[in-house]
Design an enzyme around this catalytic site. Sequence first.
Site, PDB file in Angstrom:
ATOM      1  N   ASP A 108      45.445  43.246  43.726  1.00 31.52           N
ATOM      2  CA  ASP A 108      45.020  41.891  43.402  1.00 31.52           C
ATOM      3  C   ASP A 108      43.518  41.810  43.607  1.00 31.52           C
ATOM      4  OD1 ASP A 108      44.474  39.170  43.296  1.00 31.52           O
ATOM      5  OD2 ASP A 108      46.278  38.575  44.405  1.00 31.52           O
ATOM      6  N   HIS A 109      42.778  41.623  42.506  1.00 27.43           N
ATOM      7  CA  HIS A 109      41.318  41.663  42.593  1.00 27.43           C
ATOM      8  C   HIS A 109      40.741  40.444  43.309  1.00 27.43           C
ATOM      9  CE1 HIS A 109      37.660  43.638  41.896  1.00 27.43           C
ATOM     10  NE2 HIS A 109      37.825  43.996  40.635  1.00 27.43           N
ATOM     11  N   ARG A 110      41.557  39.417  43.558  1.00 32.31           N
ATOM     12  CA  ARG A 110      41.077  38.303  44.376  1.00 32.31           C
ATOM     13  C   ARG A 110      40.925  38.734  45.832  1.00 32.31           C
ATOM     14  NH1 ARG A 110      45.744  34.032  43.383  1.00 32.31           N
ATOM     15  NH2 ARG A 110      46.867  35.937  43.928  1.00 32.31           N
ATOM     16  N   PRO A 167      45.123  38.595  39.375  1.00 33.44           N
ATOM     17  CA  PRO A 167      44.382  39.473  38.453  1.00 33.44           C
ATOM     18  C   PRO A 167      44.584  40.937  38.847  1.00 33.44           C
ATOM     19  CG  PRO A 167      42.873  38.406  39.994  1.00 33.44           C
ATOM     20  CD  PRO A 167      44.224  37.811  40.246  1.00 33.44           C
ATOM     21  N   VAL A 199      41.195  42.310  46.894  1.00 33.36           N
ATOM     22  CA  VAL A 199      40.718  43.679  47.066  1.00 33.36           C
ATOM     23  C   VAL A 199      39.617  43.959  46.049  1.00 33.36           C
ATOM     24  CG1 VAL A 199      41.379  46.113  47.105  1.00 33.36           C
ATOM     25  CG2 VAL A 199      43.026  44.362  47.816  1.00 33.36           C
TER      26      VAL A 199
END
Length: 475
Positions: free
Chosen positions: A445-447, A269, A449
């Site tokens: 990567d929002h998973r 994401p 960070v």
Amino acid sequence: MSATMIKEFRLPDLGEGLTESEILSWKVAVGDTVALNQVIAEVETAKAVVELPSPFAGTVAALHEQAGSVVEVGKPIVSFEVDDAGAAPSGGADTAARASGEGASKESPAETAAKREPNLVGYGAVLEKSGRPARRQRSFEAGSVAEPAAAVEPAAAEPAAVEPADVEPMAEREPAAEQERPRSTPPVRKLARDLGIDLGLVKGTGPGGLITRSDVQDFAAGSRPQPEGEVTPEASAVADSQGRETRTPIKGVRKFTAAAMVQSAFTAPHVTEFLTVDVTSTMELLARLKASREFAGYKLTPLTIAAKAVLIALRRNPTLNSRWDESAQEIVQFNYVNLGIAAATPLGLTVPNIKDADKMTLPELSAALSELTDTARSGKTAPADLAGGTISITNIGVFGIDAGTPILNPGEAAIVALGSVRKAPWVYNDEVVVRQVMSLSLSFDHRLVDGEQGSKFLADLGAILSDPAMVMTMV
């Protein structure tokens, strides 16, 4: 008078687990005499152009493939006429034993041939009749005994940074009698899981029915493999009768890059943040460094300073230097930085990386950047230099672009895009003056960070480039 024999050289996998390579050019012709390790061909893998050395000293007897052909790993590409005596290893206890006749009855002909067979990485990796990949043999110095390596599944062309463990540990393998699942590699099975696809429904088009990444992606897109014998549009570069369009095969680095970007875009994401900063102080520092004796002979650019700033900002924000390991359900935190630099090359976009860039001084980093870009532009980047990156920079400013939304290099948590340095009106000391400004774009990567962590990193990077003296407060 010594006899001669014909030795075949099969296409090796070059240590990257790749299933095929394209022969770009031959450096020898039939009848040429070659020395051991002399470059005989230039081949393009899915990751780079590689020079192929000869495993034999002798005369070229036949070229089995033409330049431009795509060859599967393990297929014969050239035959050599070699001296029978010279084909065997020389020196050591093995030679002494043969000379005295000792141990002759203890070795089978196959074992003797294995000792005499020169070896490159992956040489001889051929699919067996059972459909399972052949075992590889590692070559040792003359006189030592070759030990068989564990069976390895041939991997589809993929970024090593995404799935470095393409080989499953022996302890995790199911007994042969229980392995009813479709043949595929761990990264391909991971992709299928991510896309919610049952591999039992996918037809494998790889060697021995191996399910490749392309097979999974085609299935996800609703496409099906074409019947055997039907030529796909990518089979050859063809122009229409009126010359209004040209179709070019999708292969090599271009194919690898496209697959990697699709996987990254639809797996991680992405979040992108932007920051425009006044880099006048950095440009002034750059001018002073260029004029200094310490940096004489070094190529210094805004990228050099920005790369160093990224490395410093990472120390305060290490979560951006990590990887999401889906198969192990773990977050891998890197305690080193392999800094990737996106490079436009004749082969397409590649992202070679500088190993342990965080341990380099500014002069060392400058030299490494120059070497990396020169090698990439010549299309000679080694496969090892394309693997193992932990964070990347793309310098879109060289094309006059201010900002963008870069796609993550697969397996990495963040990528920074550097915009062009422009003169613009800016509020400085409460006055509107002309300053040099740059836009920074950070995709992460929002998973891995959170928004706060990404924002702090970008703010630190901007602070360093706005006022390089701020480094004193960060290290």
